[in-house]
Design an enzyme around this catalytic site. Structure first.
Site, PDB file in Angstrom:
ATOM      1  N   ASP A   1       0.997  -1.368   0.065  1.00 18.21           N
ATOM      2  CA  ASP A   1       0.000  -0.172  -0.109  1.00 18.21           C
ATOM      3  C   ASP A   1       0.917   1.241  -0.120  1.00 18.21           C
ATOM      4  OD1 ASP A   1       0.876  -0.050   2.886  1.00 18.21           O
ATOM      5  OD2 ASP A   1      -0.988  -0.169   3.477  1.00 18.21           O
ATOM      6  N   SER A   2       2.313   1.031  -0.086  1.00 16.74           N
ATOM      7  CA  SER A   2       3.073   2.142  -0.194  1.00 16.74           C
ATOM      8  C   SER A   2       3.076   2.729  -1.634  1.00 16.74           C
ATOM      9  CB  SER A   2       4.578   1.671  -0.106  1.00 16.74           C
ATOM     10  OG  SER A   2       4.872   0.692  -0.636  1.00 16.74           O
TER      11      SER A   2
ATOM     12  N   ASP B   1      -1.141  -6.165  -0.371  1.00 17.20           N
ATOM     13  CA  ASP B   1      -1.551  -5.491   0.892  1.00 17.20           C
ATOM     14  C   ASP B   1      -3.118  -5.148   0.921  1.00 17.20           C
ATOM     15  OD1 ASP B   1       0.574  -5.083   2.542  1.00 17.20           O
ATOM     16  OD2 ASP B   1       1.154  -3.375   1.844  1.00 17.20           O
TER      17      ASP B   1
ATOM     18  N   LYS C   1      -1.409  -9.394   2.739  1.00 12.98           N
ATOM     19  CA  LYS C   1      -0.659  -9.169   3.743  1.00 12.98           C
ATOM     20  C   LYS C   1      -1.459  -7.946   4.625  1.00 12.98           C
ATOM     21  CE  LYS C   1       2.970  -6.011   3.676  1.00 12.98           C
ATOM     22  NZ  LYS C   1       2.689  -4.861   4.502  1.00 12.98           N
TER      23      LYS C   1
ATOM     24  N   GLU D   1      -1.856  -5.357   8.492  1.00  7.40           N
ATOM     25  CA  GLU D   1      -0.833  -4.906   9.624  1.00  7.40           C
ATOM     26  C   GLU D   1      -1.530  -5.023  10.800  1.00  7.40           C
ATOM     27  OE1 GLU D   1      -0.050  -1.103   8.822  1.00  7.40           O
ATOM     28  OE2 GLU D   1       0.971  -1.382   6.809  1.00  7.40           O
TER      29      GLU D   1
ATOM     30  N   GLU E   1       8.971  -4.404  10.648  1.00  2.01           N
ATOM     31  CA  GLU E   1       9.403  -3.036   9.995  1.00  2.01           C
ATOM     32  C   GLU E   1       9.994  -2.240  11.310  1.00  2.01           C
ATOM     33  OE1 GLU E   1       6.571  -1.024   7.349  1.00  2.01           O
ATOM     34  OE2 GLU E   1       7.695   0.573   7.357  1.00  2.01           O
TER      35      GLU E   1
END
Ligand code: KIV
Length: 272
Positions: free
Chosen positions: A52-53, A91, A121, A123, A190
């Protein structure tokens, strides 16, 4: 000849677990479009993360929060069309899984069906345990993401190193064990201290992929635009730049501009 062992014809979630068991490090880079993904896959990178970057790198947003599920599916499907070997992890964007397990499952199914990605993925740790379990129950592989979780930036307030304090380090270790126990195939760590990341990697059997987490983990991930120097104002300590494409590309665009303005381009050989 690169040191990459390319014995896996297609990288699967199982190959990653085997790589850890065999002591082979795992390489992972982001990609968000067809052309970049083709180069990354062709170079032998094991995992492509449609991160999602993309919200920052492709769309210019300050955070990862604005990117939508539809936009992630668009990026992921472009990547999937390009790959021959790499595993594609996508993501789940902010707002597509936090409210309840059913929503998390619906979003994951859309990603798998509409993009052709191989895994998702998410978070977070125990707060999203039920959502992860629901996704796994549907047969969708899940990669966890602990430590600095950029979707929670407004809770943390900064992008500094996480889990320096004992309380947070203990929670991170518990969360990593929980992710392994419920069936995640890997976890991204991270921006956490290298000693803590090594301890986590040694305590679980699934691969730990680090970004700003030192060399004691099972693999590394970087944002591709950062490592090839297309982005040039982002300079965290963990980033190794392999190219200075910002400089190279600026030079090329300036030379093209000069050639167009001077009438030098196109020349006789470059026309019909
Ligand atoms: O979105 C992303 O690029 C990521 C990596 C930084 C791990 O989550």
């Amino acid at each position: 000849m690169s040191v990459a062992k390319k014995q896996y014809k297609r990288v699967t979630v199982k190959s990653l677990v085997d790589m850890k068991a065999n002591g082979e490090k795992i390489s992972m880079l982001t990609a968000y479009d067809y052309t970049m993904a083709q180069i990354v896959d062709g170079a032998g990178i094991d995992v492509i993360l449609v991160g999602d970057s993309a919200s920052n790198v492709m769309a210019g947003h300050e955070t990862t929060l604005p990117i939508t599920l539809d936009q992630m599916i668009y990026h992921a499907s472009s990547v999937v069309r390009a790959i021959n070997r790499s595993l594609v992890v996508v993501d789940l964007p902010f707002g597509s899984y936090q409210s309840d397990p059913k929503e998390a499952l619906r979003s994951s199914i859309r990603i798998m069906k509409e993009s052709g990605g191989h895994a998702v993925k998410l978070e977070g740790g125990k707060e999203i345990k039920e959502s992860i379990k629901r996704i796994l129950k549907a047969g969708i592989p899940v990669m966890g993401h602990l430590g600095l979780t950029p979707q929670s930036i407004y809770k943390f307030g900064t992008y500094t190193v996480r889990a320096r304090e004992e309380e947070e380090a203990i929670k991170l270790k518990e969360d990593a064990k929980m992710l392994e126990r419920i069936g995640c195939f890997a976890v991204v760590l991270e921006k956490v201290p290298a000693t803590l990341a090594k301890e986590v990697a040694e305590s679980i059997s699934i691969p730990v992929i680090g970004i700003g987490a030192g060399n004691g983990v099972d693999g590394q991930v970087l944002v591709v635009h950062d490592m090839i120097g297309m982005t040039h104002e982002f300079n965290p300590r963990f980033l190794r730049r392999y190219l200075d494409l910002h400089k190279e590309m600026t030079g090329a665009f300036q030379r093209y501009n000069d050639d167009v303005k001077s009438g030098d381009f196109p020349n006789e050989d470059e026309q019909y």
